[in-house]
Design an enzyme around this catalytic site. Structure first.
Site, PDB file in Angstrom:
ATOM      1  N   ASP A 108      -3.259  -6.651  -6.441  1.00 55.05           N
ATOM      2  CA  ASP A 108      -4.528  -6.212  -5.864  1.00 55.05           C
ATOM      3  C   ASP A 108      -4.894  -7.200  -4.766  1.00 55.05           C
ATOM      4  OD1 ASP A 108      -7.094  -5.496  -5.196  1.00 55.05           O
ATOM      5  OD2 ASP A 108      -7.866  -5.448  -7.239  1.00 55.05           O
TER       6      ASP A 108
ATOM      7  N   SER B 118      -4.756  -0.394  13.833  1.00 56.60           N
ATOM      8  CA  SER B 118      -5.564   0.816  13.954  1.00 56.60           C
ATOM      9  C   SER B 118      -6.107   0.891  15.377  1.00 56.60           C
ATOM     10  CB  SER B 118      -6.727   0.772  12.962  1.00 56.60           C
ATOM     11  OG  SER B 118      -7.743   1.693  13.310  1.00 56.60           O
TER      12      SER B 118
ATOM     13  N   LYS C  60      -8.911  -5.452  12.325  1.00 61.81           N
ATOM     14  CA  LYS C  60      -7.785  -4.868  13.041  1.00 61.81           C
ATOM     15  C   LYS C  60      -7.535  -5.593  14.363  1.00 61.81           C
ATOM     16  CE  LYS C  60      -6.695  -1.997   9.880  1.00 61.81           C
ATOM     17  NZ  LYS C  60      -5.426  -2.184   9.124  1.00 61.81           N
TER      18      LYS C  60
ATOM     19  N   ILE D 232       0.066   6.715   4.599  1.00 68.13           N
ATOM     20  CA  ILE D 232       1.128   6.283   5.502  1.00 68.13           C
ATOM     21  C   ILE D 232       2.141   5.407   4.772  1.00 68.13           C
ATOM     22  CG2 ILE D 232       1.641   4.869   7.534  1.00 68.13           C
ATOM     23  CD1 ILE D 232      -1.037   5.786   8.710  1.00 68.13           C
TER      24      ILE D 232
ATOM     25  N   GLY E   3       0.833  -1.198   0.000  1.00 64.20           N
ATOM     26  CA  GLY E   3       0.000   0.000   0.000  1.00 64.20           C
ATOM     27  C   GLY E   3       0.867   1.247   0.000  1.00 64.20           C
TER      28      GLY E   3
ATOM     29  N   TYR F 130     -14.370  -3.781   9.646  1.00 68.17           N
ATOM     30  CA  TYR F 130     -13.053  -3.125   9.675  1.00 68.17           C
ATOM     31  C   TYR F 130     -12.402  -3.295  11.043  1.00 68.17           C
ATOM     32  CZ  TYR F 130      -9.496   0.533   9.658  1.00 68.17           C
ATOM     33  OH  TYR F 130      -8.312   1.211   9.762  1.00 68.17           O
TER      34      TYR F 130
ATOM     35  N   ASP G  66       0.199   5.727  -1.492  1.00 74.45           N
ATOM     36  CA  ASP G  66      -0.581   6.800  -0.873  1.00 74.45           C
ATOM     37  C   ASP G  66      -0.389   6.756   0.639  1.00 74.45           C
ATOM     38  OD1 ASP G  66      -2.240   8.115  -3.042  1.00 74.45           O
ATOM     39  OD2 ASP G  66      -2.873   6.033  -3.328  1.00 74.45           O
TER      40      ASP G  66
END
Length: 318
Positions: A109, A189, A206, A63, A58, A202, A61
């Site tokens: 992906d 997160s 995490k 972080i 990732g 989500y 973009d």
């Protein structure tokens, strides 16, 4: 009389464990989240400590990109993995131009699941990966209850947030073990701290990252591998694009460059950290409240974010 003694003993033990837990939170704040900023800088460069190559997922973009740039500034060669070839090439060019290190791009992906990893393994087979940064992550487009979340979105969240960290860690660890050194950074997160209504899947992914990271650390830390659990709170990146307030940023919501600069400074020095000292204070204060209260507060915040997003969408539609 015996019953009263038992009750007194149970009460005393309860108070004891509550005090221990509270004291541990304070010690955790100081040792894991604040201490890195008051210690002298590492004498040994990251390239000497872990190896000259890092993999960042990732990395085009937010972080991930800023973390890659910060590693490059410290002389680390980069393999950057993302799904957009044009962004990958642009990021690789920027890294090489600014920091004169080597780069390699790999298109993947992660939402496609297991099928992407043979290609990644082939691309990495001749690279001695010293640092793996499992940064790639996917969030909701905006907060919504489970039944409004499409089946495909649920699987994308699981494949990206759980599948990538699991498969890539499994892929690079054997080489690190063979060389007797390496670092794995798993980006989680603050959502892991409690069940989070309106971002149910989500937050659950995490929580998985938290559990996975701590277990792998117990398995491999004795073999020279540094396994870091990195837990940012809100950062001004596209993953929070549902809220203009979050995108605007402030001291509590740093931009990605500020966050990455602080986070990389903790690499090799702390096993568990938010990566940013203000987030460390927030994290410790949040943990003081019982989980059910955190969940209620999280739901209230997400209801506000949802309303903000839907109102803005309505204005744009008109």
């Amino acid at each position: 009389m015996f019953f009263l003694v038992v009750l007194a003993l149970v009460g005393a033990l309860s108070v004891f464990f509550i005090l221990i837990d509270s004291l541990w939170s304070v010690l955790e704040l100081v040792s894991s989240y604040l201490m890195p900023y008051f210690l002298p800088a590492e004498v040994q460069p990251l390239s000497k400590k872990f190896g000259p190559w890092a993999v960042v997922t990732g990395a085009t973009d937010g972080i991930g990109k800023q973390y890659a740039l910060e590693l490059a500034r410290r002389g680390i060669n980069l393999v950057i993995i993302s799904r957009n070839i044009d962004k990958l090439k642009a990021t690789a060019s920027e890294i090489e131009k600014e920091h004169s290190v080597k780069t390699k791009v790999v298109v993947a992906d992660f939402s496609k699941g297991a099928e992407v990893y043979p290609h990644i393994e082939e691309e990495l087979k001749d690279i001695p990966v010293g640092i793996l940064v499992n940064n790639v992550g996917l969030n909701y487009d905006y907060p919504m209850p489970l039944c409004e979340t499409s089946s495909s979105k649920c699987w994308d969240l699981i494949n990206v947030n759980c599948g990538a960290v699991t498969s890539l860690t499994r892929l690079v660890l054997p080489g690190m073990v063979q060389r007797g050194r390496g670092a794995v950074v798993n980006v989680s997160s603050g959502s892991e701290l409690q069940p989070l209504p309106l971002m149910t899947v989500y937050a659950a992914t995490k929580a998985y990252v938290h559990s996975f990271t701590h277990a792998v650390r117990e398995e491999y830390s004795s073999q020279g591998i540094h396994i870091q659990h990195l837990t940012p709170l809100f950062v001004s990146t596209k993953i929070n694009a549902f809220s203009a307030r979050l995108m605007a940023g402030n001291l509590l919501v740093p931009d990605a460059a500020t966050y990455a600069r602080h986070a990389v400074a903790t690499l090799g020095r702390q096993h568990d950290t938010t990566g940013y000292w203000v987030h460390g204070i927030q994290y410790s204060l949040i943990k003081v409240a019982p989980v059910w209260i955190r969940s209620k507060v999280g739901k209230h915040m997400n209801e506000q974010f949802r309303q903000e997003y839907l109102q803005n969408a309505k204005i744009k539609a008109n």
